[in-house]
Design a protein around this motif. Sequence first.
Motif, mmCIF file in Angstrom:
data_model
loop_
_atom_site.group_PDB
_atom_site.id
_atom_site.type_symbol
_atom_site.label_atom_id
_atom_site.label_comp_id
_atom_site.label_asym_id
_atom_site.label_seq_id
_atom_site.Cartn_x
_atom_site.Cartn_y
_atom_site.Cartn_z
ATOM 1 N N ARG A 1 -0.127 -6.108 1.847
ATOM 2 C CA ARG A 1 1.034 -5.290 1.585
ATOM 3 C C ARG A 1 0.682 -4.097 0.712
ATOM 4 O O ARG A 1 1.278 -3.049 0.849
ATOM 5 N N ARG A 2 -0.283 -4.273 -0.183
ATOM 6 C CA ARG A 2 -0.651 -3.165 -1.067
ATOM 7 C C ARG A 2 -1.272 -2.005 -0.299
ATOM 8 O O ARG A 2 -1.237 -0.877 -0.764
ATOM 9 N N LEU A 3 -1.835 -2.272 0.856
ATOM 10 C CA LEU A 3 -2.456 -1.204 1.635
ATOM 11 C C LEU A 3 -1.441 -0.192 2.150
ATOM 12 O O LEU A 3 -1.770 0.969 2.353
ATOM 13 N N ALA A 4 -0.211 -0.616 2.352
ATOM 14 C CA ALA A 4 0.810 0.282 2.904
ATOM 15 C C ALA A 4 0.988 1.523 2.039
ATOM 16 O O ALA A 4 1.230 2.606 2.551
ATOM 17 N N GLY A 5 0.831 1.391 0.727
ATOM 18 C CA GLY A 5 1.007 2.520 -0.169
ATOM 19 C C GLY A 5 -0.107 3.540 -0.124
ATOM 20 O O GLY A 5 0.081 4.689 -0.537
ATOM 21 N N VAL A 6 -1.264 3.174 0.391
ATOM 22 C CA VAL A 6 -2.401 4.101 0.438
ATOM 23 C C VAL A 6 -2.839 4.433 1.863
ATOM 24 O O VAL A 6 -3.718 5.265 2.055
ATOM 25 N N LEU A 7 -2.228 3.802 2.831
ATOM 26 C CA LEU A 7 -2.574 4.054 4.229
ATOM 27 C C LEU A 7 -2.005 5.408 4.655
ATOM 28 O O LEU A 7 -0.826 5.689 4.464
ATOM 29 N N ALA A 8 -2.843 6.261 5.198
ATOM 30 C CA ALA A 8 -2.406 7.589 5.652
ATOM 31 C C ALA A 8 -1.401 7.442 6.789
ATOM 32 O O ALA A 8 -1.435 6.454 7.532
ATOM 33 N N PRO A 9 -0.517 8.421 6.955
ATOM 34 C CA PRO A 9 0.406 8.372 8.093
ATOM 35 C C PRO A 9 -0.379 8.213 9.397
ATOM 36 O O PRO A 9 -1.353 8.912 9.643
ATOM 37 N N GLY A 10 0.020 7.251 10.204
ATOM 38 C CA GLY A 10 -0.681 6.977 11.460
ATOM 39 C C GLY A 10 -1.953 6.160 11.265
ATOM 40 O O GLY A 10 -2.665 5.882 12.221
#
Length: 85
Positions: A1-10
């Motif tokens: 879940r923490r990755l969602a905050g740093v994952l680039a759009p797309g």
Amino acid sequence: RRLAGVLAPGGRIVVVDWEKRRDTIGPEPAHRLAREQVLDEMRRAGYRPVESNARLAHQYVLVFAPAAAVTGSSELAPLEQRHGQ
């Protein structure tokens, strides 16, 4: 879940792990994660599997996107059917 905050759009998350079976190479099966376990954990974390054409002899490759970014035709089940898994 923490990755969602740093994952680039797309952006996508790729998991490569050894198939959970005894093999002549790689770690012992006890140190491998089953494909189904990774799929379950990623779905519960809010991600959905998407298209991947990677084919490896001893490992599986799973590609995930945030659930909100996935459209109906890219689910993993049809992908596995196309590759005969």
